[in-house]
Design a protein around this motif. Structure first.
Motif, mmCIF file in Angstrom:
data_model
loop_
_atom_site.group_PDB
_atom_site.id
_atom_site.type_symbol
_atom_site.label_atom_id
_atom_site.label_comp_id
_atom_site.label_asym_id
_atom_site.label_seq_id
_atom_site.Cartn_x
_atom_site.Cartn_y
_atom_site.Cartn_z
ATOM 1 N N PHE A 1 86.745 -26.124 -2.755
ATOM 2 C CA PHE A 1 88.118 -25.617 -2.688
ATOM 3 C C PHE A 1 88.399 -24.983 -4.376
ATOM 4 C CE2 PHE A 1 92.424 -25.741 -0.517
ATOM 5 C CZ PHE A 1 93.019 -24.635 -1.149
ATOM 6 N N VAL A 2 88.595 -23.628 -4.418
ATOM 7 C CA VAL A 2 88.826 -23.020 -5.655
ATOM 8 C C VAL A 2 90.377 -22.876 -5.687
ATOM 9 C CG1 VAL A 2 88.558 -21.201 -7.357
ATOM 10 C CG2 VAL A 2 86.564 -21.798 -5.614
ATOM 11 N N TYR A 3 91.140 -23.596 -6.232
ATOM 12 C CA TYR A 3 92.733 -23.599 -6.244
ATOM 13 C C TYR A 3 93.253 -22.401 -7.194
ATOM 14 C CZ TYR A 3 92.613 -28.210 -4.354
ATOM 15 O OH TYR A 3 92.064 -29.513 -3.583
ATOM 16 N N GLN A 4 94.201 -21.761 -6.761
ATOM 17 C CA GLN A 4 94.906 -21.008 -7.603
ATOM 18 C C GLN A 4 95.089 -21.489 -9.065
ATOM 19 O OE1 GLN A 4 98.844 -18.810 -7.296
ATOM 20 N NE2 GLN A 4 97.675 -17.803 -5.710
ATOM 21 N N SER A 5 95.408 -22.567 -9.183
ATOM 22 C CA SER A 5 95.446 -23.152 -10.515
ATOM 23 C C SER A 5 94.166 -24.157 -10.522
ATOM 24 C CB SER A 5 96.730 -24.062 -10.489
ATOM 25 O OG SER A 5 96.792 -24.925 -11.836
ATOM 26 N N PRO A 6 93.672 -24.111 -11.572
ATOM 27 C CA PRO A 6 92.224 -24.725 -11.833
ATOM 28 C C PRO A 6 92.069 -26.093 -11.523
ATOM 29 C CG PRO A 6 92.332 -23.184 -13.569
ATOM 30 C CD PRO A 6 93.628 -23.206 -13.066
ATOM 31 N N GLN A 7 93.418 -26.883 -12.060
ATOM 32 C CA GLN A 7 93.547 -28.298 -11.891
ATOM 33 C C GLN A 7 92.403 -29.049 -12.496
ATOM 34 O OE1 GLN A 7 96.319 -29.301 -10.420
ATOM 35 N NE2 GLN A 7 96.650 -27.270 -9.500
ATOM 36 N N LEU A 8 92.315 -29.003 -13.590
ATOM 37 C CA LEU A 8 91.460 -29.644 -14.491
ATOM 38 C C LEU A 8 92.143 -30.852 -15.327
ATOM 39 C CD1 LEU A 8 89.287 -26.815 -16.243
ATOM 40 C CD2 LEU A 8 88.927 -27.664 -14.237
ATOM 41 N N MET A 9 91.319 -31.737 -15.504
ATOM 42 C CA MET A 9 91.729 -33.190 -16.378
ATOM 43 C C MET A 9 91.755 -32.927 -17.746
ATOM 44 S SD MET A 9 92.183 -35.447 -13.954
ATOM 45 C CE MET A 9 92.500 -36.773 -15.043
ATOM 46 N N ALA B 1 89.658 -37.452 6.509
ATOM 47 C CA ALA B 1 90.104 -36.029 5.608
ATOM 48 C C ALA B 1 89.458 -35.982 4.392
ATOM 49 C CB ALA B 1 91.814 -35.878 5.998
ATOM 50 N N ALA B 2 89.655 -36.862 3.603
ATOM 51 C CA ALA B 2 89.229 -36.851 2.225
ATOM 52 C C ALA B 2 87.687 -36.791 2.234
ATOM 53 C CB ALA B 2 89.543 -38.491 1.650
ATOM 54 N N ASP B 3 87.002 -37.599 3.116
ATOM 55 C CA ASP B 3 85.575 -37.472 3.264
ATOM 56 C C ASP B 3 85.189 -35.797 3.589
ATOM 57 O OD1 ASP B 3 85.124 -40.000 2.596
ATOM 58 O OD2 ASP B 3 84.734 -40.488 4.654
ATOM 59 N N TYR B 4 85.996 -35.044 4.556
ATOM 60 C CA TYR B 4 85.804 -33.827 4.799
ATOM 61 C C TYR B 4 85.932 -32.539 3.838
ATOM 62 C CZ TYR B 4 87.655 -29.308 6.564
ATOM 63 O OH TYR B 4 87.803 -28.080 6.734
ATOM 64 N N LEU B 5 87.086 -33.184 3.015
ATOM 65 C CA LEU B 5 87.101 -32.247 1.951
ATOM 66 C C LEU B 5 86.155 -32.600 0.618
ATOM 67 C CD1 LEU B 5 89.029 -30.253 0.203
ATOM 68 C CD2 LEU B 5 90.688 -32.023 -0.317
ATOM 69 N N VAL C 1 93.449 -25.775 6.387
ATOM 70 C CA VAL C 1 92.090 -25.654 6.793
ATOM 71 C C VAL C 1 91.492 -26.851 6.004
ATOM 72 C CG1 VAL C 1 89.922 -24.186 6.524
ATOM 73 C CG2 VAL C 1 92.072 -23.059 7.386
ATOM 74 N N ALA C 2 91.901 -27.063 4.640
ATOM 75 C CA ALA C 2 91.431 -28.036 3.799
ATOM 76 C C ALA C 2 91.881 -29.535 4.380
ATOM 77 C CB ALA C 2 91.815 -27.841 2.383
ATOM 78 N N ALA D 1 79.739 -26.342 2.979
ATOM 79 C CA ALA D 1 79.489 -25.279 4.258
ATOM 80 C C ALA D 1 80.668 -24.522 4.360
ATOM 81 C CB ALA D 1 79.357 -26.133 5.319
ATOM 82 N N LEU D 2 81.630 -24.981 3.720
ATOM 83 C CA LEU D 2 82.747 -23.831 3.801
ATOM 84 C C LEU D 2 83.647 -23.665 2.450
ATOM 85 C CD1 LEU D 2 85.212 -22.497 5.293
ATOM 86 C CD2 LEU D 2 86.232 -24.786 5.574
ATOM 87 N N VAL D 3 83.879 -22.689 1.901
ATOM 88 C CA VAL D 3 84.284 -22.430 0.651
ATOM 89 C C VAL D 3 85.658 -21.663 0.846
ATOM 90 C CG1 VAL D 3 84.155 -21.005 -1.551
ATOM 91 C CG2 VAL D 3 82.093 -22.171 -0.695
ATOM 92 N N LEU D 4 86.681 -22.317 0.480
ATOM 93 C CA LEU D 4 88.227 -21.816 0.310
ATOM 94 C C LEU D 4 88.723 -21.361 -0.958
ATOM 95 C CD1 LEU D 4 89.574 -24.649 2.525
ATOM 96 C CD2 LEU D 4 88.570 -22.445 3.260
ATOM 97 N N ALA D 5 88.799 -20.055 -1.247
ATOM 98 C CA ALA D 5 89.182 -19.526 -2.477
ATOM 99 C C ALA D 5 90.359 -18.911 -2.743
ATOM 100 C CB ALA D 5 87.912 -18.798 -3.073
#
Length: 274
Positions: free
Chosen positions: A87-95, A77-81, A51-52, A161-165
């Motif tokens: 997107f809230v990933y299961q792993s936070p993916q912080l720098m 696709a990059a612009d859409y995302l 979906v992402a 407009a769309l949240v994926l968690a």
């Protein structure tokens, strides 16, 4: 708003084909909240990545606001995302070694917003997830739950407009989980945003208008909430579900117009719940 029609994504392993997503069809309207649950390995995270537009389906179609995501170029696709999806990933993916304020603002900066403006935009979201006093702390100085809350602020700051968690409350204690669940509920209501939530948390699932089960890549049922006169929602499906987790998604950090930024190093902060 979001339409999936007979979506298929299979992987070829050692001598076998893994049917990660096997003919899934669903629709999600603006302002609607859908909770997806199922045992570990049932395809939930893969479905979110499809979906992402981070994965392409083998067959079937995924449309968001009428656009076929499978036909987007890499840049589109990059612009859409970046523009439409939080997107809230299961792993936070912080720098690593980057303060929470800058981590939360990274997606906006990659989208072309000035650093100062981006940080001002994310400050109220960090406040809403209870991190006012942690803005200058790096991931190494944050608990697992605090890192997840930075990721939630990052996902919502762009007002998608769309949240994926993907299991957004998995590392939070019960009090913080309640706050995040309420935040997602209010976000969908106030901004007419669609929320697709993967969770094993019954309280998190309770914010949903519908609950669906994914098993062996197939959507096997869906249960709307019934509403009392007081307006409180109650799930018609009260069965227990497995507490397993999906394998974590491939690490992808903020999304800019040029593509995906991958985290160069995983943060090694304090273990344990918030």
């Amino acid at each position: 708003m979001l339409e999936l029609e007979h979506v298929v994504k299979h992987y070829r392993g050692a001598g076998e084909e893994v049917r990660a997503v096997d003919g899934v069809s669903l629709r999600l309207a603006a302002g609607e909240r859908l909770a997806l649950h199922g045992p570990s390995g049932s395809g939930k995270t893969t479905l979110l990545l499809l979906v992402a537009a981070l994965l392409a389906p083998d067959s079937g179609s995924i449309r968001f606001q009428g656009r076929d995501l499978g036909r987007l170029s890499t840049g589109e696709a990059a612009d859409y995302l970046h523009r439409d999806v939080g997107f809230v990933y299961q792993s936070p993916q912080l720098m690593a070694r980057v303060p929470a304020l800058e981590n939360a603002a990274l997606k906006l900066v990659l989208g072309g917003m000035g650093a100062g403006a981006a940080q001002e935009r994310v400050r109220p979201w960090l406040s809403r997830v209870g991190l006012d006093g942690s803005l200058r702390r790096t991931p190494e100085q944050l608990s697992a739950g605090e890192r997840q809350r930075v990721a939630i602020a990052r996902a919502l700051a762009g007002e998608p407009a769309l949240v994926l968690a993907d299991e957004p409350t998995g590392t939070l204690d019960s009090a913080r989980s309640h706050e995040i669940v309420r935040l997602l509920h209010d976000y969908a209501r106030d901004r007419a945003a669609a929320v697709l939530l993967v969770t094993h948390d019954l309280e998190a699932a309770a914010i949903a208008d519908r609950r669906c089960t994914l098993r062996d890549g197939r959507l096997v049922d869906g249960h709307p909430r019934r509403h009392t006169q007081s307006g409180e929602g109650h799930d018609t499906d009260r069965d227990d579900h497995d507490a397993g987790r999906d394998s974590q998604s491939a690490g992808r950090d903020g999304q800019g117009a040029g593509g995906v930024i991958r985290s160069s190093a995983r943060a090694g902060g304090r273990d344990g719940r918030d």
